[in-house]
Design an enzyme around this catalytic site. Structure first.
Site, PDB file in Angstrom:
ATOM      1  N   TYR A 156       0.843  -1.194   0.000  1.00 49.02           N
ATOM      2  CA  TYR A 156       0.000   0.000   0.000  1.00 49.02           C
ATOM      3  C   TYR A 156       0.881   1.248   0.000  1.00 49.02           C
ATOM      4  CZ  TYR A 156      -4.334  -2.555   0.968  1.00 49.02           C
ATOM      5  OH  TYR A 156      -5.413  -3.382   0.884  1.00 49.02           O
ATOM      6  N   GLU A 157       0.496   2.237  -0.805  1.00 48.77           N
ATOM      7  CA  GLU A 157       1.302   3.454  -0.930  1.00 48.77           C
ATOM      8  C   GLU A 157       0.510   4.727  -0.651  1.00 48.77           C
ATOM      9  OE1 GLU A 157       3.415   3.323  -4.657  1.00 48.77           O
ATOM     10  OE2 GLU A 157       4.263   1.335  -4.234  1.00 48.77           O
TER      11      GLU A 157
END
Length: 307
Positions: A156-157
């Site tokens: 996840y970014e």
């Protein structure tokens, strides 16, 4: 009554055997010849069988990505109900089984999240910890079993939750999947961004003992990174994820970080001589297809050299 000397000898032999097995197991766990490659995000028909595999390394393919968004054009978050967003026509369950049966050193994982979904940022956006974990465990267990996968990677970014919520959701997910025997390993894929690091370092602080590898995205640093800068970045991130196996990395298209032609393998050789090279990963097989996987071969050859 005194036991016969033969009993003492037998007990001693069993002790030595158990000790030997322990150290062999520990040595295997510490294996520094790990090569990992992301695959499937760009839908350019790359297959597992296209990628050269050196039998003297531990090789992980990482399917990119499973995302908790729906697959319709609206692309709405689904609170932990994961769907497949990789090229599963070319990277199907039968192809996973085939590449693993032909190569005993190959394992296959799937990565969660990624940068975007249908051109929009892919957010970590749970309704609550318990509901997200419950949905994630259920949906991922189904995908992992269908595809005969071995582990997960957390990538996840973008976030619509605070770091503590992220840490609890991901930590509990990894723990449950490991406790249930669904996965053998887990990794995280942070990069040097303040918001990203705050989430992943909070996760590491609480659940680092459950995380086997840190796929740090060193290619997110500026293009033209020097060897000395790269090693400095590596030491910094090794400190941030203290005690973790931080893997080095580059991006196939050369758009960021230290490139293979710019000194990446020089930096790897230096780290290897210092016994700090835990492994190499590449983003991505999809991009490497155009250059004939030249650097995959070089990376694995370096890792296969005994310490």
């Amino acid at each position: 009554m005194e036991l016969p000397s033969s009993i003492y000898k037998l007990c001693f032999a069993i002790f030595i055997l158990n000790a030997s097995l322990f150290f062999l197991t520990a040595e295997a766990a510490e294996s520094p010849n790990l090569f990992r490659e992301y695959i499937g995000a760009e839908f350019n028909n790359v297959k597992f069988s296209d990628v050269p595999i050196n039998s003297n390394v531990d090789f992980h393919f990482i399917l990119s990505f499973a995302i908790d968004y729906d697959t319709s054009s609206s692309t709405s978050p689904t609170n932990g109900k994961f769907n497949i967003f990789w090229d599963n026509q070319n990277l199907s369950p039968s192809q996973v089984s085939s590449i693993k049966s032909m190569n005993s050193n190959v394992k296959v994982a799937l990565s969660l999240g990624g940068d975007s979904v249908n051109g929009q940022s892919a957010y970590f956006n749970p309704s609550s910890v318990d509901s997200w974990v419950s949905n994630a465990v259920s949906s991922l267990t189904s995908i992992i079993k269908e595809y005969n996968l071995d582990g997960i990677d957390i990538d996840y970014e973008h976030f619509k939750s605070d770091p503590d919520t992220f840490a609890e959701c991901i930590g509990k997910l990894i723990k449950t999947l490991k406790d249930n025997g669904v996965i053998k390993f887990a990794s995280i894929a942070p990069f040097d961004d303040k918001d990203v690091q705050s989430h992943y370092m909070t996760l590491w602080k609480s659940y680092g003992s459950l995380i086997d590898y840190v796929n740090f995205q060193f290619y997110a640093y500026d293009k033209g990174t020097t060897v000395d800068e790269f090693i400095e970045y590596f030491n910094t991130q090794s400190s941030n994820y203290d005690g973790g196996k931080v893997l080095v990395s580059f991006i196939s298209d050369g758009s960021g970080g230290l490139s293979p032609d710019g000194g990446f393998f020089t930096a790897c050789t230096t780290l290897k001589s210092q016994q700090k090279l835990h492994g190499i990963f590449i983003w991505s097989a999809d991009d490497s297809k155009a250059n004939g996987f030249k650097y995959e071969k070089q990376s694995q050859a370096l890792l296969a050299i005994p310490h």
